[in-house]
Design a protein around this motif. Structure first.
Motif, PDB file in Angstrom:
ATOM      1  N   ALA A   1      51.052  28.642  51.777  1.00  0.00           N
ATOM      2  CA  ALA A   1      52.305  29.303  52.150  1.00  0.00           C
ATOM      3  C   ALA A   1      53.495  28.379  51.929  1.00  0.00           C
ATOM      4  O   ALA A   1      54.544  28.805  51.421  1.00  0.00           O
ATOM      5  CB  ALA A   1      52.243  29.755  53.604  1.00  0.00           C
ATOM      6  N   ALA A   2      53.349  27.105  52.300  1.00  0.00           N
ATOM      7  CA  ALA A   2      54.446  26.154  52.104  1.00  0.00           C
ATOM      8  C   ALA A   2      54.771  25.984  50.624  1.00  0.00           C
ATOM      9  O   ALA A   2      55.950  25.948  50.225  1.00  0.00           O
ATOM     10  CB  ALA A   2      54.079  24.811  52.722  1.00  0.00           C
ATOM     11  N   GLY A   3      53.720  25.890  49.785  1.00  0.00           N
ATOM     12  CA  GLY A   3      53.949  25.759  48.348  1.00  0.00           C
ATOM     13  C   GLY A   3      54.649  26.976  47.770  1.00  0.00           C
ATOM     14  O   GLY A   3      55.552  26.853  46.926  1.00  0.00           O
ATOM     15  N   LEU A   4      54.263  28.160  48.237  1.00  0.00           N
ATOM     16  CA  LEU A   4      54.910  29.390  47.771  1.00  0.00           C
ATOM     17  C   LEU A   4      56.374  29.426  48.186  1.00  0.00           C
ATOM     18  O   LEU A   4      57.244  29.852  47.405  1.00  0.00           O
ATOM     19  CB  LEU A   4      54.174  30.606  48.337  1.00  0.00           C
ATOM     20  N   VAL A   5      56.672  28.961  49.398  1.00  0.00           N
ATOM     21  CA  VAL A   5      58.065  28.947  49.871  1.00  0.00           C
ATOM     22  C   VAL A   5      58.895  27.946  49.060  1.00  0.00           C
ATOM     23  O   VAL A   5      60.038  28.234  48.674  1.00  0.00           O
ATOM     24  CB  VAL A   5      58.119  28.603  51.376  1.00  0.00           C
ATOM     25  N   VAL A   6      58.329  26.769  48.795  1.00  0.00           N
ATOM     26  CA  VAL A   6      59.048  25.766  47.984  1.00  0.00           C
ATOM     27  C   VAL A   6      59.341  26.331  46.589  1.00  0.00           C
ATOM     28  O   VAL A   6      60.453  26.196  46.064  1.00  0.00           O
ATOM     29  CB  VAL A   6      58.222  24.469  47.879  1.00  0.00           C
ATOM     30  N   ALA A   7      58.329  26.959  45.987  1.00  0.00           N
ATOM     31  CA  ALA A   7      58.528  27.540  44.652  1.00  0.00           C
ATOM     32  C   ALA A   7      59.543  28.670  44.691  1.00  0.00           C
ATOM     33  O   ALA A   7      60.364  28.813  43.765  1.00  0.00           O
ATOM     34  CB  ALA A   7      57.194  28.051  44.105  1.00  0.00           C
ATOM     35  N   ALA A   8      59.525  29.482  45.747  1.00  0.00           N
ATOM     36  CA  ALA A   8      60.526  30.542  45.888  1.00  0.00           C
ATOM     37  C   ALA A   8      61.927  29.947  45.963  1.00  0.00           C
ATOM     38  O   ALA A   8      62.880  30.473  45.370  1.00  0.00           O
ATOM     39  CB  ALA A   8      60.237  31.381  47.135  1.00  0.00           C
ATOM     40  N   GLY A   9      62.050  28.817  46.686  1.00  0.00           N
ATOM     41  CA  GLY A   9      63.337  28.129  46.724  1.00  0.00           C
ATOM     42  C   GLY A   9      63.767  27.646  45.350  1.00  0.00           C
ATOM     43  O   GLY A   9      64.952  27.671  45.003  1.00  0.00           O
TER      44      GLY A   9
END
Length: 498
Positions: free
Chosen positions: A331-339
């Motif tokens: 989830a954290a990786g997905l949020v970073v990539a979304a950013g």
């Protein structure tokens, strides 16, 4: 039979084929003009030279993973390496477009044996969870690096040699694998009691190949009746394939594995991550070349910059997953990539650094996701089904990549067509359809008229880039929320069928 040597030496051997297989996805980027001048392929043949590798690879991953589970992962790996070497020589010395297409298809068959076998062997070699996580982190970094390095290697070779050299570089690496593997990799990992259902293998190929092909076609030509019909046929065969697996004692894809939420969520998240990784690569490549005006080699070198971060992120993500849990890191990786996708709004028609910063966040976040996903899938799969589970993972990667090209490419194209200033003289026909047509039109016009066409097209492309990136960011954020909503099960991995 197991080797007594350190498994880390074996991991080094397993990274060799993955570097080459991942490079082969992108190694033709710079060789196309030389191949076209030498073999004179038709437009359709030129497209097949590119696409046949990914299509055949996607269609055979499930089957080859199951074959490796039965015959033995090291044996299948060695057969694949020998076949890959022979096909590389055949491709390098092709005398016609048809011969090169056939050689690329054989390369894909061999590649489909290599990818699941390497992950399955890691599962056998590293029984400790922490050690296996580190090993898969290194494996993921090599995979990501190979895709990025492919165009660089291609460009460097073509500076000094003919186009066939981009294939011959595969041979010494595969020979090194053939020499080292018997001493450093475990044998006897197959289960001869398992059967390979030929009908299921045909259905898998018949489902995946047209589905991936149709999705890729939609990315370039839009939702045409032909693409829709091919996609429908692929999905229909996929439904038949799934129904058949339920009734078999030895299914090609054991659907009971998905009863463990860790594997089911991991495969789904991997598909979404590949949508972002491949979709971003397509967006950035054209941005660097056609918007900022870099030549292919310079664009490839700049696109390599984010991989410096990736090399550190992949191993670190498995360490964090051991402490905080796989879903939290995903989830954290997905949020970073979304950013990262959201920050592409800072990129304009003349700004390199905002796009590089955005790409670094995207690559770092999504490679972290892919690394944790691979560890999840390999760790949760029963030892005797590790090859099949790896095949499922890699198939989801191919599907995700095709969807990324189709969906993000279609969004960008639609916004470009709506945004391009058709009042500018020369912005009509191909120039009004896409940036490539505008670049060609600008070159023909030259002078102030050409610059006006190119400026209008660049602005429209950046508009489309921003909207496509926003769609990607939204998809990643939704997936992150769903990932957190699904708790990991604490039960033991589901046993495979006898």
């Amino acid at each position: 039979m197991h080797t007594t040597r350190s498994p880390w030496w074996g991991l080094l051997v397993l990274c060799l084929p993955m570097l080459i297989v991942s490079m082969d996805v992108s190694v033709l980027f710079f060789a196309v003009p030389d191949i076209a001048a030498d073999l004179h392929p038709s437009p359709a043949q030129q497209l097949w030279i590119f696409d046949v590798y990914g299509l055949v690879l996607a269609g055979l991953l499930l089957t080859m993973g199951a074959v490796a589970d039965r015959v033995g992962h090291r044996r299948v790996l060695l057969i694949g390496a020998a076949t890959f070497s022979a096909a590389s020589v055949l491709a390098a010395f092709s005398t016609s477009a048809e011969m090169l297409i056939g050689a690329r298809a054989v390369l894909a068959v061999a590649g489909a044996t290599l990818m699941p076998s390497t992950l399955a062997l890691i599962r056998h070699m590293f029984t400790d969870d922490a050690a296996r996580a580190k090993a898969i982190g290194a494996w993921s970094a090599v995979m990501a690096g190979g895709v990025a390095v492919g165009p660089i290697v291609s460009g460097a070779l073509l500076e000094h040699f003919w186009w066939g050299s981009v294939f011959l570089i595969n041979v010494p690496v595969m020979i090194a694998l053939l020499v080292a593997a018997p001493a450093l990799l475990p044998g006897g990992t197959g289960d001869r009691t398992r059967r390979i259902d030929v009908v299921s293998a045909a259905l898998a190929l018949g489902a995946v190949l047209p589905t991936v092909g149709a999705i890729k076609a939609m990315g370039t030509d839009g939702l045409t009746p032909t693409a829709l019909a091919v996609l429908t046929a692929g999905v229909a065969l996929g439904v038949v394939f799934v129904q058949r697996q339920v009734s078999l004692t030895h299914p090609l894809m054991d659907l009971r594995l998905f009863s463990d939420s860790r594997l089911a969520v991991s495969v789904a998240v991997n598909l979404v991550a590949m949508v972002g990784i491949v979709g971003n690569a397509i967006l950035v490549t054209q941005y660097l070349q056609s918007v900022l005006g870099y030549d292919p080699l310079a664009a490839a070198l700049w696109s390599l910059a984010p991989t410096v971060v990736v090399a550190a992120v992949a191993p670190m993500s498995t360490t964090l997953a051991a402490r905080w849990g796989g879903p939290a890191v995903m989830a954290a990786g997905l949020v970073v990539a979304a950013g990262g996708f959201a920050s592409t709004w800072a990129a304009g028609v003349s700004s390199l650094w905002p796009m590089l910063a955005a790409s670094t966040l995207i690559a770092g976040g999504l490679v972290a996701v892919a690394t944790v996903v691979a560890d999840h899938v390999v760790g949760v799969a029963p030892t005797g089904r590790a090859g099949a589970a790896a095949g499922m993972l890699e198939t989801s990667s191919e599907l995700g990549g095709g969807i990324g090209i189709a969906v993000l490419g279609s969004v960008l194209t639609a916004v470009y067509r709506a945004s391009v200033d058709t009042s500018v003289p020369g912005v009509s026909g191909p120039a009004a359809v896409g940036l490539g047509g505008a670049v060609a039109a600008a070159s023909r016009l030259g002078g102030d008229a050409g610059r006006a066409v190119l400026d209008a097209a660049r602005v429209a492309y950046v508009d489309g880039l921003h909207v496509a990136a926003t769609c990607a960011a939204a998809l990643l954020l939704v997936t992150a929320l769903l990932t957190l909503a699904v708790r990991e099960r604490t039960s033991e991995p589901v046993d495979s069928r006898p």
